[in-house]
Each structure stands twice: as C-alpha cells, then as structure tokens.
Design a protein around this motif. Structure first.
Motif, PDB file in Angstrom:
ATOM      1  N   GLY A 323      65.282  -0.249  24.501  1.00 51.27           N
ATOM      2  CA  GLY A 323      64.243  -0.999  23.799  1.00 51.27           C
ATOM      3  C   GLY A 323      64.576  -1.208  22.336  1.00 51.27           C
ATOM      4  O   GLY A 323      65.708  -0.988  21.891  1.00 51.27           O
ATOM      5  N   ASP A 324      63.548  -1.640  21.592  1.00 50.25           N
ATOM      6  CA  ASP A 324      63.684  -1.774  20.136  1.00 50.25           C
ATOM      7  C   ASP A 324      63.525  -0.420  19.453  1.00 50.25           C
ATOM      8  O   ASP A 324      63.869  -0.261  18.286  1.00 50.25           O
ATOM      9  CB  ASP A 324      62.564  -2.665  19.579  1.00 50.25           C
ATOM     10  CG  ASP A 324      62.666  -4.094  20.035  1.00 50.25           C
ATOM     11  OD1 ASP A 324      63.750  -4.507  20.476  1.00 50.25           O
ATOM     12  OD2 ASP A 324      61.639  -4.804  19.948  1.00 50.25           O
ATOM     13  N   VAL A 325      62.929   0.517  20.202  1.00 46.68           N
ATOM     14  CA  VAL A 325      62.572   1.805  19.609  1.00 46.68           C
ATOM     15  C   VAL A 325      63.559   2.862  20.097  1.00 46.68           C
ATOM     16  O   VAL A 325      63.871   2.915  21.293  1.00 46.68           O
ATOM     17  CB  VAL A 325      61.133   2.204  20.034  1.00 46.68           C
ATOM     18  CG1 VAL A 325      60.745   3.553  19.446  1.00 46.68           C
ATOM     19  CG2 VAL A 325      60.136   1.119  19.615  1.00 46.68           C
ATOM     20  N   CYS A 326      64.035   3.668  19.172  1.00 50.07           N
ATOM     21  CA  CYS A 326      64.930   4.769  19.550  1.00 50.07           C
ATOM     22  C   CYS A 326      64.099   5.805  20.302  1.00 50.07           C
ATOM     23  O   CYS A 326      63.380   6.598  19.706  1.00 50.07           O
ATOM     24  CB  CYS A 326      65.562   5.370  18.295  1.00 50.07           C
ATOM     25  SG  CYS A 326      66.569   6.789  18.687  1.00 50.07           S
ATOM     26  N   TYR A 327      64.185   5.743  21.621  1.00 47.85           N
ATOM     27  CA  TYR A 327      63.290   6.529  22.486  1.00 47.85           C
ATOM     28  C   TYR A 327      63.464   8.028  22.234  1.00 47.85           C
ATOM     29  O   TYR A 327      62.484   8.771  22.164  1.00 47.85           O
ATOM     30  CB  TYR A 327      63.589   6.201  23.949  1.00 47.85           C
ATOM     31  CG  TYR A 327      62.606   6.794  24.921  1.00 47.85           C
ATOM     32  CD1 TYR A 327      61.429   6.139  25.242  1.00 47.85           C
ATOM     33  CD2 TYR A 327      62.850   8.042  25.503  1.00 47.85           C
ATOM     34  CE1 TYR A 327      60.513   6.690  26.127  1.00 47.85           C
ATOM     35  CE2 TYR A 327      61.941   8.596  26.385  1.00 47.85           C
ATOM     36  CZ  TYR A 327      60.775   7.920  26.697  1.00 47.85           C
ATOM     37  OH  TYR A 327      59.872   8.477  27.563  1.00 47.85           O
ATOM     38  N   GLU A 328      64.728   8.414  22.089  1.00 51.39           N
ATOM     39  CA  GLU A 328      65.041   9.838  21.928  1.00 51.39           C
ATOM     40  C   GLU A 328      64.290  10.422  20.730  1.00 51.39           C
ATOM     41  O   GLU A 328      63.721  11.506  20.813  1.00 51.39           O
ATOM     42  CB  GLU A 328      66.544   9.946  21.738  1.00 51.39           C
ATOM     43  CG  GLU A 328      67.118  11.313  21.932  1.00 51.39           C
ATOM     44  CD  GLU A 328      68.571  11.355  21.456  1.00 51.39           C
ATOM     45  OE1 GLU A 328      69.194  10.279  21.320  1.00 51.39           O
ATOM     46  OE2 GLU A 328      69.044  12.476  21.207  1.00 51.39           O
ATOM     47  N   GLU A 329      64.293   9.694  19.622  1.00 48.26           N
ATOM     48  CA  GLU A 329      63.610  10.181  18.421  1.00 48.26           C
ATOM     49  C   GLU A 329      62.097   9.992  18.530  1.00 48.26           C
ATOM     50  O   GLU A 329      61.315  10.891  18.240  1.00 48.26           O
ATOM     51  CB  GLU A 329      64.139   9.440  17.177  1.00 48.26           C
ATOM     52  CG  GLU A 329      65.578   9.779  16.852  1.00 48.26           C
ATOM     53  CD  GLU A 329      66.157   8.920  15.722  1.00 48.26           C
ATOM     54  OE1 GLU A 329      67.362   9.020  15.504  1.00 48.26           O
ATOM     55  OE2 GLU A 329      65.404   8.153  15.067  1.00 48.26           O
ATOM     56  N   ALA A 330      61.697   8.779  18.944  1.00 42.56           N
ATOM     57  CA  ALA A 330      60.270   8.435  18.951  1.00 42.56           C
ATOM     58  C   ALA A 330      59.475   9.305  19.909  1.00 42.56           C
ATOM     59  O   ALA A 330      58.334   9.677  19.622  1.00 42.56           O
ATOM     60  CB  ALA A 330      60.093   6.964  19.311  1.00 42.56           C
ATOM     61  N   SER A 331      60.090   9.656  21.030  1.00 42.29           N
ATOM     62  CA  SER A 331      59.346  10.425  22.041  1.00 42.29           C
ATOM     63  C   SER A 331      59.050  11.841  21.556  1.00 42.29           C
ATOM     64  O   SER A 331      58.243  12.543  22.161  1.00 42.29           O
ATOM     65  CB  SER A 331      60.104  10.450  23.367  1.00 42.29           C
ATOM     66  OG  SER A 331      61.344  11.076  23.180  1.00 42.29           O
ATOM     67  N   LYS A 332      59.705  12.263  20.476  1.00 46.78           N
ATOM     68  CA  LYS A 332      59.401  13.588  19.927  1.00 46.78           C
ATOM     69  C   LYS A 332      58.293  13.524  18.883  1.00 46.78           C
ATOM     70  O   LYS A 332      57.834  14.542  18.387  1.00 46.78           O
ATOM     71  CB  LYS A 332      60.652  14.177  19.286  1.00 46.78           C
ATOM     72  CG  LYS A 332      61.762  14.455  20.286  1.00 46.78           C
ATOM     73  CD  LYS A 332      62.933  15.145  19.626  1.00 46.78           C
ATOM     74  CE  LYS A 332      64.020  15.417  20.649  1.00 46.78           C
ATOM     75  NZ  LYS A 332      65.284  14.781  20.287  1.00 46.78           N
ATOM     76  N   ILE A 333      57.905  12.307  18.514  1.00 49.14           N
ATOM     77  CA  ILE A 333      56.957  12.146  17.405  1.00 49.14           C
ATOM     78  C   ILE A 333      55.660  11.472  17.844  1.00 49.14           C
ATOM     79  O   ILE A 333      54.563  11.867  17.449  1.00 49.14           O
ATOM     80  CB  ILE A 333      57.636  11.333  16.274  1.00 49.14           C
ATOM     81  CG1 ILE A 333      58.872  12.091  15.797  1.00 49.14           C
ATOM     82  CG2 ILE A 333      56.676  11.107  15.113  1.00 49.14           C
ATOM     83  CD1 ILE A 333      59.821  11.258  15.008  1.00 49.14           C
ATOM     84  N   ALA A 334      55.803  10.450  18.681  1.00 49.81           N
ATOM     85  CA  ALA A 334      54.621   9.726  19.159  1.00 49.81           C
ATOM     86  C   ALA A 334      53.847  10.600  20.142  1.00 49.81           C
ATOM     87  O   ALA A 334      54.377  11.576  20.678  1.00 49.81           O
ATOM     88  CB  ALA A 334      55.072   8.445  19.859  1.00 49.81           C
ATOM     89  N   SER A 335      52.573  10.218  20.384  1.00 47.67           N
ATOM     90  CA  SER A 335      51.825  10.945  21.426  1.00 47.67           C
ATOM     91  C   SER A 335      52.055  10.292  22.787  1.00 47.67           C
ATOM     92  O   SER A 335      51.900  10.946  23.817  1.00 47.67           O
ATOM     93  CB  SER A 335      50.335  10.978  21.099  1.00 47.67           C
ATOM     94  OG  SER A 335      49.819   9.672  21.069  1.00 47.67           O
TER      95      SER A 335
END
Ligand code: NAP
Length: 367
Positions: A323-335
């Motif tokens: 995707g446009d979003v770095c899943y690996e990083e974002a999934s540790k921060i987003a709910s």
C-alpha cells in the motif's frame, strides 16, 4: 435496435447469466530509532508493458532516520476487507433472490472493455465473477483497441436504453485516441454505478442532497469504518490524495459524516505533520510505503487504498503488492489498519455490486 435485443446481442457477445469498537486506546511510548532511508533509494526498476504499474523497491524495508511512536504491546487490529466484502456479497445474494422471487427480475451490469490490456481484462473478469456470485447478470462488450469512440458511444447508448441493464461500466483506461470524458458522460446518470458523473459528484458535495451513486472505492472505505464501529463524527480525518475517483470523494464522504477533514496532496508542504493530527487516515496516492510510522498518531485508524507493486525476488511473479502506508511500522502505532492486499480492494467490487443492486431496485421500484 430495441432495448431487449440490445441486451440479447450483448449477451451473445458475452453473458454469465447468471463492533466491534476500534477506539480502544493502547499504551504507547514514543521512541526515536534509526532506520536510514533516503527517497532517492526508491529505485525505478521496470515498467511492465501490460500493467499500468511501475515496480519499485519497497522503501519501508530500507532505513531512514525517523522519530516514531511505537506501541509497546499488541499491534493494530486488522480491518479485513476481504471478509467484510464476502459478508456484503452474501447479504446481497439474499436480497437479489428476494427480488427475483417477488418481481422476477435480477439486476444487470454491463461492462465495456476496449483493447487488450491484460490488467483491464483481469479486472473485468473479476467483476464478472463477483456478479455471478451474487446473482447479478453481467454483459460484456469487448471492442478492438483501434475501434472508434463513436462505436463505444453506440454501445453505451444501447445499454442506456436497455431495461435489463441497470449499471454500465466503461473499463478505464481507454485508448489514447478516445476522449474519456465524452465517453463517461454518455452513461446515463441512473446507470452510473461508478458514481463518476459530475452530477453525482456535485450532489455528493452539497448539503442535504443525495447522489444517486457514491464512487465505489471511497464508499468501500467508509463502509469498512462503519462495519468496524469506527466513530467518524467530530473526528479529525486526513485524506492523502485528491483524485476524482478516490481522494476527493473520500474527503466529501468523511465531511458528510461530520469529520473535520484535511486533504494532503503532492503540493502540500508539511504532509507528515498534517497527517499526524488525524484520528482517521485514508491514503490514496499510489506511492509504495510513503506514509511512515512517524506520520501516524498513536491509536489512529488507517485505511490504505494504495495498490503498488514492488520488487520481490521471493515471489513467483517477481513482485508483490504493497500500500501507500508502511504496514510494518503503522501496524505498531495505529489502533486499526487495512492490509494490502485484502483491505480496500475487495470492497471496491462489493460496492460496485451494491450500487448495481441499488440501481435495479430504483428502476423497478422494488423496496
Ligand atoms: P491518482 O489519480 O494518481 O491520484 C494520486 C493522488 O495522490 C493525487 O491527488 C496526487 O496529488 C497525490 N499525490 C501524489 N504524490 C503525492 C505525495 N508525494 N504526497 C501527497 N500526495 C501525493 O491515483 P488514484 O487513482 O487516486 O489511486 C491512488 C492509489 O489507489 C493507487 O495506488 C491506485 O492503484 C489505488 N487504487 C486502489 C483502488 C482499490 O480498489 N483498492 C481503487 C482505485 C485506486 P496531486 O493532485 O497534487 O497530483
């Protein structure tokens, strides 16, 4: 040609007949860490002839220096578009059989494909399969790459007048000798299941007015938020991208649901700072892993519309989709976050079917 024979001839060409609440906050701590990435590392590798995609390396896996908020415990809830889309298809199949039993009519969707692009042919095939799975009758007209715009317009006009066709979809992109606007504008608004008609977009933008159809991808994003119990009213939302088909209508939809919406685009000076304020992020840019962990406010909900092929030697195809979003990083921060693939993609087709059913109900005054 009468409308009935039009459907028949098209059919001869081709016929298939047939909360949980997310807003639970987690305990986060802000950490600074080294990742070492530069934008210039985003190597252009190759452009495939039949795909509209450019395959690049995944920047997310290369290391920039960033500040990011890191979760200390569980990662984000996965917003599973694939299973929600399946559920929607099941609900629709029930509704379509009720319609068939009550009035003896099933919805019809016509697709016009011009040329031999493999990616377009795949999209059309997938739409056809999805139609079959819920009981929508599909019609396809496949025209040669060098056919005239007039010929495409003729088929649209026939489908416009055909009562067995409730939705008309022109697969894009069209060959360069055609005027895309002319062609799309020829689809009558009652059958504009893509929701791209300027009148539909205008109605979407106006208060107290209802569009006949909402464009499928942004509609799918909002449906995911609803089905996962994400509160929108009063929240800060950021939409990254402002295209006519995704970003702009997504922003309008969020605004209609009383979010306070900011739009980030290619000329935005401080995209990271603006995005970090959002409770809800919808990203529709087309740049692999552009949105890093540092762009995301802890606990926010991330809907990633981007579909980007990146080089992957371990995949038999030599690439994978991100995707446009770095899943690996974002999934540790987003709910909560949508994966790619398996997030927004399946929802787009589900919403197309849903718009077609809506059109059929409206045309036949079926409640
Ligand atoms: P598009 O028409 O190319 O629009 C891209 C948007 O992103 C533009 O508004 C552009 O800004 C903005 N943008 C470009 N670079 C940017 C940057 N560095 N920072 C911030 N914004 C930037 O693309 P689209 O059709 O909306 O599609 C976007 C992505 O969604 C693609 O990956 C596409 O494959 C995917 N998509 C997925 C689905 C699905 O079903 N999941 C459906 C449609 C599209 P400007 O307006 O300033 O140029």
């Amino acid at each position: 040609m009468t409308s009935t024979t039009t459907a028949a001839s098209a059919a001869t060409i081709f016929s298939t007949g047939s909360t949980d609440s997310i807003c639970c906050r987690r305990v986060f701590r802000v950490a600074t860490f080294q990742l070492g990435h530069t934008r210039s590392n985003l190597a252009f590798l190759r452009t495939t002839r039949n795909a509209r995609c450019t395959i690049t390396t995944a920047p997310c896996s290369s290391p920039p220096v960033i500040h990011a908020a890191m979760a200390t415990e569980a990662s984000a809830k996965v917003i599973d578009g694939k299973s929600v889309a399946k559920q929607i298809r099941e609900e629709m199949a029930i509704e379509i059989s009720r319609m068939k039993e009550s009035i003896g009519i099933v919805p019809g969707l016509a697709v016009i494909l011009v040329g031999d692009r493999k990616d377009s042919a795949t999209y059309v095939r997938n739409k056809k399969k999805a139609c079959e799975s819920v009981g929508i009758k599909s019609y396809e007209v496949h025209l040669a790459e060098d056919c005239s715009e007039q010929e495409v317009l003729k088929h649209i006009s026939e489908f416009n007048g055909d009562p067995s066709v409730n939705g008309i979809l022109v697969q894009l992109p069209l060959p360069s000798h055609m005027n895309e606007q002319n062609v799309l504008n020829a689809v009558c608004i009652e059958k504009d299941v893509d929701g791209f008609n300027p009148l539909n977009i205008g109605l979407l933008a106006m208060r107290d007015r209802e569009p006949l159809f909402v464009p499928c991808t942004p509609k799918g994003c909002i449906e995911l938020l609803h089905r996962y119990g994400v509160a929108i009213k009063g929240k800060k939302a950021v939409v990254i991208g402002r295209s006519n088909i995704v970003g702009m209508p997504a922003a309008l939809l969020l605004q209609r649901e009383d979010a306070t919406v900011s739009i980030v685009h290619s000329r935005t000076k401080n995209p990271e700072e603006i995005t970090r304020e959002a409770d809800i992020i919808i990203s529709a840019v087309g740049k692999p892993d552009m949105v890093r962990g540092s762009w995301i406010k802890p606990g926010s909900v991330v809907i990633d519309v981007g579909i980007n092929p990146v080089e992957d030697a371990t995949s038999p195809r030599g690439y994978r989709l991100v995707g446009d979003v770095c899943y690996e990083e974002a999934s540790k921060i987003a709910s909560a976050i949508t994966p790619v693939p398996g997030g927004v993609g399946p929802m787009t087709i589900a919403m197309l079917l849903s718009n077609t059913l809506t059109a059929a109900k409206r045309a036949n005054n079926f409640k």
